[in-house]
Design a protein around this motif. Structure first.
Motif, PDB file in Angstrom:
ATOM      1  N   GLU A  22       0.830  -1.210   0.000  1.00 22.87           N
ATOM      2  CA  GLU A  22       0.000   0.000   0.000  1.00 22.87           C
ATOM      3  C   GLU A  22       0.859   1.253   0.000  1.00 22.87           C
ATOM      4  OE1 GLU A  22      -2.757  -0.162   3.214  1.00 22.87           O
ATOM      5  OE2 GLU A  22      -3.478  -2.177   2.689  1.00 22.87           O
TER       6      GLU A  22
ATOM      7  N   HIS B 240      -7.245  -5.029  -3.244  1.00 28.31           N
ATOM      8  CA  HIS B 240      -6.600  -3.719  -3.064  1.00 28.31           C
ATOM      9  C   HIS B 240      -5.991  -3.225  -4.373  1.00 28.31           C
ATOM     10  CE1 HIS B 240      -4.509  -0.467  -1.005  1.00 28.31           C
ATOM     11  NE2 HIS B 240      -3.445  -0.792  -1.715  1.00 28.31           N
TER      12      HIS B 240
ATOM     13  N   ASN C   7      -7.125   0.216  -6.520  1.00 23.69           N
ATOM     14  CA  ASN C   7      -6.202   1.344  -6.596  1.00 23.69           C
ATOM     15  C   ASN C   7      -5.363   1.384  -7.868  1.00 23.69           C
ATOM     16  OD1 ASN C   7      -6.200   2.693  -3.683  1.00 23.69           O
ATOM     17  ND2 ASN C   7      -6.380   0.478  -3.406  1.00 23.69           N
TER      18      ASN C   7
END
Length: 493
Positions: free
Chosen positions: A318, A375, A379
């Motif tokens: 992340e 995720h 993104n």
């Protein structure tokens, strides 16, 4: 005149302690033993300095401290007893470190008991013990010499490319995520053979996410290091320089430090990232060729198996995804589940129990993959995402090294070599039909697509799968599966 006593007799009977000889004896055999068994893991000058200080330097200082502190005839017995205590304590604990790469309370307690008893009852035999330790070191040195020679004669010519693919100019430059779950068998093998497992729920999830599965995909080699060194080099090594089951000379350097894949990505201005749950790939402290990693070498011990600390990769991914957003990125993410069954017969809990353990790990890693993929999709929806395992789980065997015994059992062979591959292609890719068969050609085919250059496919390696065999057949490297996916047993070297 009588004959002069032998060197051995003079050493044993002389009341002088010879602290240097006794101190070096405590660590010399263990360090030579460790280097013989683990040379590819510790083949740096940093490691050599560490082992010289720990295994030889520390005992040398302490033995001389005892010699200088307890002087005089009145302290002779105490000096000898303390020297025996230190000798046995250091020697056996060094053996423990060589076997387990760490101290274990039960082993350490046993060492303390043996050292104390030795100091009380066997102190008069100290020099005979030291002679035995030196003999062990001498014998081990002869085993170490060919190992060092293999390093000195190692050649990386096998990694050289037959064309200019390292300088390929990509027309498409999506962010690339290569996620490798260790030991994840291919989808075609999952419901049959020795696995007999329904993984359709996760396969459906991948289909909903837009992944294309390649169910017949295979690894070319059957361990993490041997498979990945071929993957990142886009070439076969055929186990050159070594007959070790998992460790091969310079594999970590090939994967982590410098390889054709990294050079091609760097040529196209990609920022490269290495993320792993365990620092297994970094255990030999290879020069870091990736631009970023979730491990810092300052955190890693010199004496390690690389599987001592687990670190979740999600938070690091992340963070890295938020950095350098204008630059294309490449991520190699190593997950160590579902893994493989026990390596040796001593570790095995039996075929059924090992299978159950693997299935439980599969459920756990499927959850991790769902989280990572969700995720990434949220993104970075235009990314090229790859799930590519290094080898199969060996389910159906008692233990991994069973495959070193010649077998014609098709399901056992594919249990080791079948590997999961699923690719989420971004829009406009692939431009032509893609056929992935094995790991050695994966990046060459992928780069051909990104560069829109079909000529790179003129130099594909053979898609055979190879293993070391030394039982029920002459010792050598054998092709277990040929390029057409058929089980064979052909010696290649």
């Amino acid at each position: 005149m009588g004959s002069r006593p032998s060197l051995f007799k003079r050493f044993v009977t002389n009341p002088t302690q010879y602290p240097t000889l006794i101190a070096l004896a405590t660590g010399l055999y263990p360090v030579l033993f460790y280097y013989t068994r683990n040379f590819p893991l510790i083949n740096t000058w940093k490691h050599l300095g560490f082992f010289m200080v720990l295994f030889l330097g520390v005992p040398l200082v302490l033995f001389w401290a005892v010699r200088l502190t307890l002087r005089g005839e009145a302290n002779a017995k105490r000096r000898l007893q303390l020297a025996t205590l230190l000798n046995l304590g250091f020697f056996l604990n060094f053996i423990q470190l060589c076997l387990y790469a760490r101290l274990q309370w039960w082993f350490t307690l046993m060492v303390v008991v043996i050292a104390v008893l030795g100091a009380v009852f066997l102190f008069f035999m100290l020099k005979r013990i030291v002679v035995f330790q030196w003999l062990l070191a001498l014998v081990t040195l002869f085993w170490l010499i060919p190992v060092v020679q293999s390093q000195l004669t190692y050649s990386d010519t096998w990694t050289e490319q037959p064309d200019d693919i390292e300088r390929a100019n990509f027309v498409h430059r999506p962010n690339i995520y290569v996620i490798q779950p260790d030991g994840y068998v291919g989808f075609a093998e999952m419901p049959k053979g020795y696995y007999q497992n329904d993984n359709s729920e996760f396969e459906s999830f991948l289909a909903q996410q837009g992944f294309t599965s390649y169910p017949e995909f295979r690894s070319n080699y059957s361990t993490t290091l041997t498979s990945n060194s071929s993957l990142f080099s886009m070439k076969h090594h055929y186990y050159n320089n070594g007959f070790n089951f998992s460790e091969r000379m310079n594999t970590r350097e090939v994967i982590i430090s410098d390889n054709a894949v990294l050079r091609a990505l760097q040529h196209n201005n990609y920022k490269t990232h290495f993320l792993a749950e365990w620092p297994y790939m970094l255990a030999s402290l290879p020069e870091m060729g990736f631009d970023a990693s979730n491990f810092d070498y300052g955190e890693l011990p010199y004496l390690t198996t690389g599987i001592d600390e687990i670190r979740e990769v999600g938070p690091y991914l992340e963070r890295f995804m938020k950095e350098d957003t204008l630059q294309p990125k490449f991520y190699f993410i190593e997950l160590f589940l579902p893994g493989h069954i026990a390596t040796t017969a001593q570790e095995s809990t039996g075929v059924a129990s090992e299978r159950e353990w693997w299935i439980n790990n599969l459920r756990e890693v499927n959850d991790k993959l769902r989280s990572l993929l969700t995720h990434i999709e949220a993104n970075d929806p235009e990314a090229l995402v790859v799930l590519l395992s290094d080898h199969g789980g060996y389910v159906g065997m008692e233990f991994m090294r069973e495959l070193r015994t010649k077998t014609n059992d098709r399901d056992k062979v594919f249990s080791a070599f079948s590997a999961m591959l699923a690719v989420k292609w971004p829009e406009r890719l692939p431009e032509t039909e893609v056929e992935f068969k094995s790991g050695v050609n994966f990046f060459r085919i992928l780069f051909s697509q990104l560069a829109q250059e079909p000529s790179y496919l003129d130099h594909l390696e053979d898609d055979g799968s190879y293993h070391l065999v030394d039982r029920n057949a002459p010792k050598g490297v054998y092709r277990y599966i040929d390029g057409a996916g058929q089980v064979v047993f052909e010696r290649v070297k």
